[in-house]
Design a protein around this motif. Structure first.
Motif, PDB file in Angstrom:
ATOM      1  N   LEU A 301       0.825  -1.205   0.000  1.00 33.20           N
ATOM      2  CA  LEU A 301       0.000   0.000   0.000  1.00 33.20           C
ATOM      3  C   LEU A 301       0.860   1.256   0.000  1.00 33.20           C
ATOM      4  CD1 LEU A 301      -2.569  -1.087   2.733  1.00 33.20           C
ATOM      5  CD2 LEU A 301      -2.728  -1.420   0.249  1.00 33.20           C
ATOM      6  N   TRP A 305      -1.168   5.601   3.455  1.00 29.07           N
ATOM      7  CA  TRP A 305      -2.487   5.016   3.730  1.00 29.07           C
ATOM      8  C   TRP A 305      -2.508   4.444   5.146  1.00 29.07           C
ATOM      9  CZ3 TRP A 305      -5.173   1.791  -0.656  1.00 29.07           C
ATOM     10  CH2 TRP A 305      -5.368   2.607  -1.784  1.00 29.07           C
ATOM     11  N   LEU A 308      -7.394   0.000   4.711  1.00 31.40           N
ATOM     12  CA  LEU A 308      -8.505  -0.137   3.770  1.00 31.40           C
ATOM     13  C   LEU A 308      -9.397  -1.267   4.239  1.00 31.40           C
ATOM     14  CD1 LEU A 308      -7.624  -2.155   0.580  1.00 31.40           C
ATOM     15  CD2 LEU A 308      -6.055  -2.004   2.500  1.00 31.40           C
TER      16      LEU A 308
END
Length: 376
Positions: A301, A305, A308
Motif C-alpha cells: 500500500l 495510507w 482499507l
C-alpha cells in the motif's frame, strides 16, 4: 556374439536429450526396466506426460542410439509416463539449470539481456545500437524469483531510469526502438519505431514492471506506475483526451512513444492487458492470494495510507477484512504482523475460508516502510 553391457546402452542413451527440457533422458530418469537378452534391448521410456507431442521423436532418437551399438539386433521401447512427483523433480532440475545459466550468461552488467540470436549475438545489451534494454527481462527476473536480489534490484532501477517516461505518462517496452538493425528480431521489427512492442508502451510489459516493483516492496513506484497505466488518468483534461484519442474506460494494448503521436492509445478493449491489470491491483497491490481455501494477504500500500476495507465473498459467505497499516518500527519489520478472524488469532497469518453462510470480521495489521519525503 558381442556382449552388450548395460553401461554401454545407458551411455548411448545419455546422448539423447529431451527436446523440451534439453537434458539427457538418462539424467531425467526417463529410462526404466532395461533388459538385454540375445541381442535384443528392451526398456521403458517414461515420458514427462503421457500425451507428450515429442514422444515419437524421443522414441526414434532412443531407438537409433541403441541400435548403433555393436551386437544389438533389435530395440523394443515401451512408452510410459512419469509420476507427478517424478515430473515435478525433472522440472525443478531444469529450472535450476536455467536459473544458473541466466546468472552466468544473461547479465549485461546493469540489467539482464533480452535474448540471444541464433549466431550467439546479444540482444538487449548496452553494446547494442537498438534495443539496449527490454523491460520484460528485468521485471521477470523479480517475478520469477530467478534473479539474485542485488541484480533484480539493479535491473528494475535501470527500467525506472531508462524506460519510465514520466514526461509522457508511459512505460516503454524497450529502447531504443528497432529501425536499422542488420539482425532480424522477428515481427516486432515490422512496427514503426516507438509503436507497440517496438519501443512503445506495450501494456502487458508495463503492468509486469509495476508488479515487479510491488514484489520488491517498493510501494511508491508500484503505485506510481499503476497510476500511469490506468486509462482513466488519460481523461482528466481536454488536452489529455485529445492526445490519448481512445476509450479511457478500457485497457489499451499499447500507447505510442514516437512523435508526433506520443501518448496516443492503440488497440483498445485488450483483454490480456485487462486481466493482468486486474491481477496487479488485486494480487500485487492489495495483496490477496487465494490458495485453495486459505486467503493470504501481503498488501503493498502507499506509505501514507492508514488502511482499507475489503469485502470478500467466498461462495455464499462474506468476510469483512479491515487492514490497518502503520510504519515499520525500530526493528525494521515489515509486512503482515497479525491476523484475527472473529477475534481469534491466526498463527499462520492466513484466513481459513469456510462457506457457513455467515458474516465474518477479519482484522489484518501490516507494517510499511516510512514514506519518503515528497510521497503523496
Amino acid at each position: 556374439m558381442t556382449n552388450i553391457k548395460e553401461s554401454d546402452v545407458m551411455n548411448a542413451l545419455k546422448r539423447v536429450n529431451d527436446p523440451e527440457l534439453n537434458r539427457s533422458i538418462v539424467e531425467l530418469g526417463m529410462v526404466r526396466d532395461l533388459v538385454i537378452e540375445d541381442g535384443v534391448v528392451s526398456f521403458t521410456l517414461a515420458l514427462t506426460i503421457p500425451e507428450c507431442p515429442l514422444r515419437d521423436q524421443l522414441s526414434e532418437d532412443a531407438h537409433r542410439a541403441v541400435k548403433s551399438l555393436p551386437g544389438v539386433k533389435n530395440v523394443l521401447i515401451t512408452l510410459g509416463a512419469m509420476s507427478d512427483q517424478e515430473r515435478a523433480a525433472a522440472y525443478r532440475a531444469r529450472a535450476a539449470d536455467l536459473s544458473g545459466a541466466i546468472e552466468r550468461y544473461a547479465w549485461d552488467g546493469e540489467w539482464f539481456l533480452r535474448a540471444f540470436y541464433d549466431d550467439g549475438s546479444r540482444l538487449g545489451s548496452a553494446q547494442n545500437r537498438e534495443c539496449q534494454i527490454d523491460s520484460i527481462a528485468q521485471s521477470w527476473s523479480v517475478l520469477s524469483g530467478v534473479g539474485s536480489a542485488e541484480r533484480a534490484q539493479a535491473a528494475m532501477e535501470a527500467v525506472d531510469q531508462r524506460l519510465v517516461r514520466r514526461d509522457a505518462g508511459l512505460i516503454q517496452l524497450l529502447d531504443p526502438p528497432f529501425d536499422h538493425t542488420d539482425l532480424d528480431p522477428g515481427y516486432i521489427n515490422g512496427y514503426v519505431p516507438g509503436v507497440r512492442e517496438n519501443g512503445g508502451q506495450y501494456t502487458h510489459g508495463a503492468i509486469w514492471a509495476a508488479m515487479a516493483f510491488a514484489a520488491l516492496g517498493d510501494s511508491q513506484r508500484a503505485w506510481e506506475l499503476t497510476t500511469m497505466i490506468n486509462p482513466a488518468n488519460h481523461a482528466k483534461a481536454q488536452e489529455a483526451i485529445a492526445t490519448y484519442k481512445v476509450e479511457p474506460y478500457v485497457m489499451a494494448a499499447d500507447v505510442y512513444a514516437a512523435a508526433p503521436h506520443i501518448g496516443r492509445g492503440g488497440w483498445t478493449w485488450y483483454t490480456g492487458s485487462a486481466g493482468w491489470m486486474y491481477r496487479l491491483i488485486l494480487e500485487s497491490l492489495l495483496g490477496l492470494q487465494l490458495k485453495v481455501d486459505r486467503l493470504h494477504l501481503a498488501p503493498c500500500l502507499p506509505a501514507h495510507w492508514q488502511g482499507l476495507t475489503i469485502h470478500y465473498r467466498f461462495r455464499e459467505t462474506v468476510y469483512h477484512i479491515a487492514v490497518s497499516q502503520t510504519s515499520a518500527g525500530e526493528d525494521g519489520k515489515r509486512g503482515v504482523t497479525r491476523v484475527t478472524v472473529d477475534g481469534i488469532e491466526q498463527e499462520d497469518l492466513a484466513i481459513g475460508l469456510v462457506d457457513d453462510h455467515e458474516e465474518h470480521a477479519v482484522e489484518v495489521w501490516v507494517r510499511a516502510k516510512a514514506p519518503a519525503q515528497g510521497d503523496a
